[in-house]
Design a protein around this motif. Sequence first.
Motif, short mmCIF file in Angstrom:
data_model
loop_
_atom_site.label_atom_id
_atom_site.label_comp_id
_atom_site.label_asym_id
_atom_site.label_seq_id
_atom_site.Cartn_x
_atom_site.Cartn_y
_atom_site.Cartn_z
N PHE A 45 0.83 -1.20 0.00
CA PHE A 45 0.00 0.00 0.00
C PHE A 45 0.87 1.26 0.00
N PHE A 46 1.96 1.25 0.77
CA PHE A 46 2.88 2.38 0.78
C PHE A 46 3.51 2.60 -0.60
N ILE A 47 3.87 1.51 -1.27
CA ILE A 47 4.46 1.61 -2.61
C ILE A 47 3.46 2.22 -3.59
N LEU A 48 2.19 1.83 -3.48
CA LEU A 48 1.15 2.40 -4.33
C LEU A 48 1.01 3.90 -4.11
N MET A 49 1.02 4.34 -2.86
CA MET A 49 0.88 5.76 -2.54
C MET A 49 2.09 6.57 -3.00
N THR A 50 3.28 6.00 -2.88
CA THR A 50 4.48 6.68 -3.36
C THR A 50 4.44 6.84 -4.87
N SER A 51 3.96 5.82 -5.57
CA SER A 51 3.81 5.91 -7.03
C SER A 51 2.79 6.98 -7.41
N SER A 52 1.72 7.11 -6.62
CA SER A 52 0.72 8.14 -6.88
C SER A 52 1.30 9.53 -6.69
N THR A 53 2.20 9.68 -5.73
CA THR A 53 2.88 10.96 -5.53
C THR A 53 3.65 11.36 -6.78
N ILE A 54 4.37 10.42 -7.35
CA ILE A 54 5.11 10.68 -8.59
C ILE A 54 4.17 11.08 -9.71
N LEU A 55 3.02 10.42 -9.78
CA LEU A 55 2.04 10.72 -10.83
C LEU A 55 1.56 12.17 -10.75
N PHE A 56 1.28 12.65 -9.56
CA PHE A 56 0.79 14.02 -9.40
C PHE A 56 1.89 15.05 -9.70
N ILE A 57 3.13 14.71 -9.40
CA ILE A 57 4.23 15.65 -9.65
C ILE A 57 4.65 15.65 -11.11
N SER A 58 4.30 14.60 -11.87
CA SER A 58 4.80 14.44 -13.24
C SER A 58 4.53 15.64 -14.15
N PRO A 59 3.34 16.31 -14.10
CA PRO A 59 3.18 17.50 -14.96
C PRO A 59 4.18 18.60 -14.64
N LEU A 60 4.48 18.79 -13.35
CA LEU A 60 5.48 19.78 -12.95
C LEU A 60 6.87 19.34 -13.37
N LEU A 61 7.12 18.03 -13.30
CA LEU A 61 8.42 17.50 -13.73
C LEU A 61 8.64 17.76 -15.21
N VAL A 62 7.64 17.49 -16.04
CA VAL A 62 7.76 17.71 -17.48
C VAL A 62 8.03 19.17 -17.78
N ARG A 63 7.31 20.07 -17.09
CA ARG A 63 7.50 21.49 -17.34
C ARG A 63 8.90 21.95 -16.94
N GLU A 64 9.38 21.47 -15.80
CA GLU A 64 10.70 21.90 -15.34
C GLU A 64 11.81 21.33 -16.19
N ILE A 65 11.65 20.11 -16.70
CA ILE A 65 12.65 19.55 -17.61
C ILE A 65 12.70 20.35 -18.90
N ARG A 66 11.52 20.74 -19.41
CA ARG A 66 11.49 21.58 -20.61
C ARG A 66 12.20 22.91 -20.38
N LEU A 67 11.99 23.49 -19.19
CA LEU A 67 12.65 24.76 -18.87
C LEU A 67 14.17 24.58 -18.78
N LEU A 68 14.60 23.46 -18.18
CA LEU A 68 16.04 23.20 -18.10
C LEU A 68 16.65 23.07 -19.49
N LEU A 69 15.97 22.34 -20.40
CA LEU A 69 16.47 22.19 -21.76
C LEU A 69 16.45 23.52 -22.50
N HIS A 70 15.40 24.31 -22.28
CA HIS A 70 15.30 25.62 -22.92
C HIS A 70 16.43 26.54 -22.45
N GLU A 71 16.71 26.53 -21.15
CA GLU A 71 17.79 27.34 -20.60
C GLU A 71 19.14 26.90 -21.16
N ARG A 72 19.31 25.60 -21.31
CA ARG A 72 20.59 25.09 -21.83
C ARG A 72 20.80 25.53 -23.26
#
Length: 501
Positions: free
Chosen positions: A467-494
């Motif tokens: 159950f803990f593993i499932l909840m940790t995976s859900s945390t990653i799922l909710f952060i993923s849109p922010l992760l994609v945006r920040e990776i794009r910004l990092l690539l854009h800055e580079r």
Amino acid sequence: MAVPRNLRRQPADGSLVSHCTHHHIAVFLLTFFSYSLLHASRKTFSNVKVSISSQWTPSDINTTALELQPYELWNSSHLFPNAEEATLFLGMLDTIFLFSYAVGLFVSGIVGDRLNLRWVLSFGMCSSALVEFVFGTLTEWLHFYNKWFYCCLWVVNGLLQSTGWPCVVAIMGNWFGKAGRGFVFGLWSACASVGNILGAFLASCVLQYGYEYAFLVTASVQFAGGIIVFFGLLISPKEVGLPELGEEQEGSAEEDANKPLISNNEEDEDDQNYSIQAPDTSNQPKAIGFFQACRLPGVLLYSLAYACLKLVNYSFFFWLPFYLSNNFGWKEAEADQLSIWYDVGGIIGGTIQGLISDMLQKRAPVLVISLLLAIGSLFGYSRSPNSKPINAFIMAITGFFIGGPSNMISSAISADLGRQELVKGNSEALATVTGIVDGTGSIGAAVGQYLVSLIQDNLGWMWVFYFFILMTSSTILFISPLLVREIRLLLHERRLRMRTG
């Protein structure tokens, strides 16, 4: 080709070091230890669950209970017929506390932005200490055992304890800008883990005399801390004549240092004049509204992510000593002391991950990598052998990858969210945003505590870890849109840096 403002490098440590005074150090230490004391009192309850369960069940079928006199008086007033029902009630008390704590956080954040933060924090600490004394000490001294009375006290305690986190994060946000915020807040957010360690230490020292003395000691120390906070804590630099964050240099690096790492910089360049608030011409900015705070970029996603992550983190907080005693048969005092290693891992994880996020100037990538590793550590800890050194080592690793991200979201990221461009650096948004993030997290944690007791009772501890593993995976799922945006910004800055040489 001009370098965009979002690509200008901030001074590495200059702004942080040059503006640090003895007032900053005093604020850091007072807010640190005030919340540590609040967490120590919560940890006391989790550390004495076995003793409370023994006291609440009849001694004729409970071989672990102390011999009580008169025998007939106790066995005619016990709360539960067996230890299993007592354990379920303890889990329900955790859930009641967290639900009331969550509701209180939404309210306390708004109240903290409208009243003096020092008064609110001090009132919460002293009042909560009195409730804990009545719950754990006075009822035992009077031999008064009543389920409804315990539930009511724990509802009140949750509401009072909720005043702590929004206030201390808002005060820290008033004193420390974004320059080095990940490291400073990562180190400072260890206050919860230090409180856990302090609570475990105090409880284990006096538990041999009875669980009521564990409550007595922690409540007394917490009450004294509330008095010190009332007379000694400064809530903002202007109280001692220092400039507010962002006021020293208009348009300078310090102004950039108050922008959050989670904002969409590409949109900020085009929408410089947009604000969720109308410009405030008075000296005192108006506090931001609840629904305005919810609409700020990143608030809802991080709130939902924190709901899943805090469920896991608080399950370790509430149930780890009980799990060690129940699963491995270790003595309660030994289990209390061993559980400290989870908090040690969280302290180190929050500090190191905060420092790395400062260097990257992005939070989400650091969080996601840590949480992916947390899934592996959870799986490994679920199969830990009956060996205290090995268990402590894997426990510390698990705390590093779970406690670290939890500390970052509840402190540094909450401060980022509350001081972003759309509120024009308005400090009066900090407590409200922090209350929303932590309140949503506490709702998830509240549901989780009941589910943990239910899953453990019906399926066993192994399924609790799944159950803990499932909840940790859900945390990653909710952060993923922010992760994609920040990776794009990092690539854009580079790419822009490569063009500018």
